[in-house]
Design an enzyme around this catalytic site. Structure first.
Site, PDB file in Angstrom:
ATOM      1  CG  HIS A 428      -1.710   1.266   1.391  1.00 47.17           C
ATOM      2  ND1 HIS A 428      -3.036   1.376   1.032  1.00 47.17           N
ATOM      3  CD2 HIS A 428      -1.354   2.491   1.883  1.00 47.17           C
ATOM      4  CE1 HIS A 428      -3.452   2.604   1.291  1.00 47.17           C
ATOM      5  NE2 HIS A 428      -2.449   3.302   1.810  1.00 47.17           N
ATOM      6  CD  GLU A 429       1.987   3.413   3.706  1.00 44.08           C
ATOM      7  OE1 GLU A 429       2.201   4.525   3.190  1.00 44.08           O
ATOM      8  OE2 GLU A 429       0.965   3.167   4.371  1.00 44.08           O
ATOM      9  CG  HIS A 432       0.476   6.308  -0.959  1.00 41.07           C
ATOM     10  ND1 HIS A 432      -0.746   6.795  -1.376  1.00 41.07           N
ATOM     11  CD2 HIS A 432       0.261   5.741   0.251  1.00 41.07           C
ATOM     12  CE1 HIS A 432      -1.657   6.543  -0.457  1.00 41.07           C
ATOM     13  NE2 HIS A 432      -1.086   5.898   0.538  1.00 41.07           N
TER      14      HIS A 432
END
Length: 651
Positions: A428-429, A432
């Site tokens: 998820h990170e 970004h």
């Protein structure tokens, strides 16, 4: 759904026309839209525009050109536009935000402060204490950045750039743009400052946080649902790897792809997992020659270390690069299992890099590598991945500066849980970084959190998963079991009884996380529609299943969409990506999935700066109704699934 060749051609032509009508539409600004087309403009040698970046997709062959309008060669922030050409040089899509006679919008063009003075002005307004600020380099040409040292206020060197700034309803002024990574927090601010007065006009935070603790405090430290088994010492699983023919050495005991957390499967020792297309000299190289420069968790794609002195401690695998360390999955001050946790973080950052490389996130498009091996883009920007970061708890974040500057991932501990073992959160990170490098995001309707959840779900799909399964996000970090609901309003599932999200829900969901979760659900719906057509492929790198097609469409769609996109913009970019990659063969599946979740043909997003002015719709393109309505036509399948304006009732 088997379509005849004629139907594919008809649908492709229809979709191209529909998308072109919407994406080439010129919007109303304070100044009138530019009359000349962008494709005509970029064929001239003019100081009326500046190309910010461009690359040819290694997946689609599309030449993506991103540009800003310019005044006497000085770029204008707020006019971000793009032109996209096929391999024959034909324009297939453009997004034009240039302003006609932009000179008339200029309110102020004077420069009252130099670069060093504007840094001092920002420091004064933000409460920073400057010490020994020095200029390291002076940019040549009016569009080049000057570079300053850290000045005792930033963890990174400070770039400064002069430009114009256009704001609708306000006009255009000259500004300095500069960025400062704060020493006392995870914030990494990008400022725009009035070049005359030195006042901060606005600022963007390059750091995006999960905000797990703030939004979901009721979940934290709830470990009663956990079904993991704590264990200490290496387990004797079979060796497995993604590159059996590699002459490079590397062994890592990790929760290997697609295992999501310790609750979802055991650690295994994987050998030579690097992909030689994405990482041709292995994971521990930086000089582009045979042989590893590092024996610790550092290399061309990522430097993983325990947060401390920045960089802090990193485990060493020795000359054989064997990273096989004991672990206790219950984190405590006395047993942090740093070696195992950092190894897992290093492995996953490399895995994401390698897989995404094959879907078009490569050097030329702005990916994260120290050495770009002559393949375009700006190097010196591998990920700095900080494990067990002590600057916060029950959270994680990712900071994404521009191409050529190192992004930063910070993974936190939550009670007795180490976020470095929650692989979906790691992905998820990193997501970004992908969405921010491939697109220009912003506004209340922006979907950044959605793309990050989507990539997390995609990399942790396993054979045997079903569309209606409940998938939570961040379950390990907040102490839930493998089937926990996670940190979003609803777990992800095509079953409307589990996840009822439709487009209208963004009006009441919190931005950006809640809004993003609605977008991610739409992408998840599309993924399973594609899997229904093409099956699931366990080869995440080179497979041909619906999951692989989905990854390709979403990633290419990021490149094709307009700046500051909303949901309709994102949908149309995916439809355009399908035209470019697959000749429009998946138009039906894409339309059906989005229409089922309220983003049908008649949906209206309004302004992407607002999340409350959109209108949902469940219809398919009207031209589909004029086609043969046999079972394989979109309309027939849509009616069967409850489309055509009514609320969906099942997944």
């Amino acid at each position: 759904m088997k379509l005849t060749n004629l139907l594919i051609v008809v649908l492709s032509l229809v979709s191209v026309q529909l998308i072109a009508q919407k994406t080439n539409e010129k919007k109303n600004y304070t100044g009138s839209p530019l009359n000349i087309s962008l494709e005509q403009l970029i064929q001239t040698n003019s100081n009326d525009y500046v190309i910010i970046s461009e690359h040819v997709s290694n997946l689609s062959g599309i030449h993506h050109i991103y540009l800003r309008q310019a005044i006497n060669g000085l770029e204008v922030y707020g006019t971000e536009s793009s032109v996209h050409k096929d391999q024959y040089g034909n324009v297939i899509l453009s997004h034009n935000k240039f302003i006609d006679d932009i000179q008339r919008t200029v309110k102020r063009s004077s420069v009252g402060l130099n670069a060093q003075q504007v840094i001092a002005s920002v420091a004064n307004q933000m409460g920073y204490q400057i010490s020994n600020l020095q200029q390291l380099s002076s940019g040549r040409g009016i569009n080049q950045k000057s570079l300053f040292n850290k000045g005792g206020i930033s963890s990174e060197e400070i770039p400064v750039k002069l430009m114009y700034y256009y704001r609708e309803g306000v006009g255009t002024i000259k500004v300095w743009e500069l960025s400062i990574a704060e020493l006392t927090s995870s914030d990494w601010w990008n400022f725009r400052v009035d070049a005359t007065t030195g006042q901060i006009i606005d600022k963007d935070n390059w750091t995006i946080s999960c905000n797990i603790l703030g939004d979901h405090e009721d979940h934290v430290h709830n470990y009663s649902n956990s079904n993991n088994t704590d264990f200490i010492g290496p387990l004797e699983e079979n060796m497995s790897g993604g590159n059996e023919n590699s002459m490079l050495v590397g062994n890592y005991r990790v929760y290997a792809m697609p295992v999501e957390t310790p609750n979802h499967g055991p650690r295994t020792l994987v050998s030579n997992p690097e992909d030689l297309t994405a990482s041709p000299f292995g994971w521990h190289d930086t000089n582009g020659a045979t042989g590893s420069e590092f024996t610790n968790t550092r290399g061309n794609n990522v430097f993983a270390y325990e947060d401390g002195d920045n960089p802090g401690y990193s485990p060493d695998g020795g000359g054989g690069l064997v990273f096989d360390f004991p672990i206790n999955t219950t984190y405590s001050a006395g047993d942090q299992s740093e070696d195992a946790a950092i190894t897992n973080l290093f492995y996953w950052n490399n895995i994401i890099h390698d897989v995404m490389y094959l879907y078009g996130f490569d050097e030329a498009s702005g990916n994260f590598q120290e050495n770009n091996y002559g393949n375009g883009g700006a190097g010196s920007d591998s990920v700095n991945a900080e494990a067990q970061d002590g600057s916060g708890t029950c959270n994680a974040n990712f900071s994404t500066p521009g191409d050529g500057s190192n992004p930063r991932m910070q993974m936190y501990v939550c009670g007795s849980r180490d976020g470095d073992l929650d692989n979906l959160v790691i992905i998820h990170e990193y997501g970004h970084g992908i969405s921010n490098r491939l697109s220009s995001l912003g506004g209340q309707e922006q979907m950044g959190e959605g793309w990050s959840d989507y990539y997390g779900l995609m990399f942790t799909m396993q054979s045997g998963d079903a569309a209606a399964d409940s998938r939570g996000v961040g379950t390990w970090l907040i102490g839930e079991g493998a089937n926990g609901p996670g940190i979003r309003t609803h777990p992800y599932s095509t079953n409307f009884g589990i996840n009822p999200h439709t487009y209208d829900d963004i009006k009441t969901e919190v931005a950006p996380h809640g809004v993003g979760s609605v977008w991610s659900m739409m992408l998840w719906e599309m993924t399973w529609e594609l899997i229904s057509d093409h099956g699931f492929d366990t080869d995440f790198y080179n497979g041909t299943g619906g999951n692989n097609i989905s990854l390709a469409l979403v990633t290419e769609g990021l490149k094709l969409q307009t700046s500051q996109p909303g949901f309709v913009d994102g949908r149309d970019a995916i439809l355009a990506a399908d035209q470019a990659l697959y000749g429009g063969a998946n138009q039906c599946a894409i339309w059906e999935a989005f229409a089922r979740r309220g983003l049908g043909f008649s949906a209206d997003q309004g302004s992407s700066s607002s999340k409350t002015d959109g209108t949902e719709a469940f219809d398919l393109p009207p031209t589909f109704s004029s086609l043969d309505t046999q079972d394989e036509v979109c309309l027939a399948d849509g009616i069967q699934n409850g489309l055509g304006g009514g609320n969906p009732t099942g997944g």
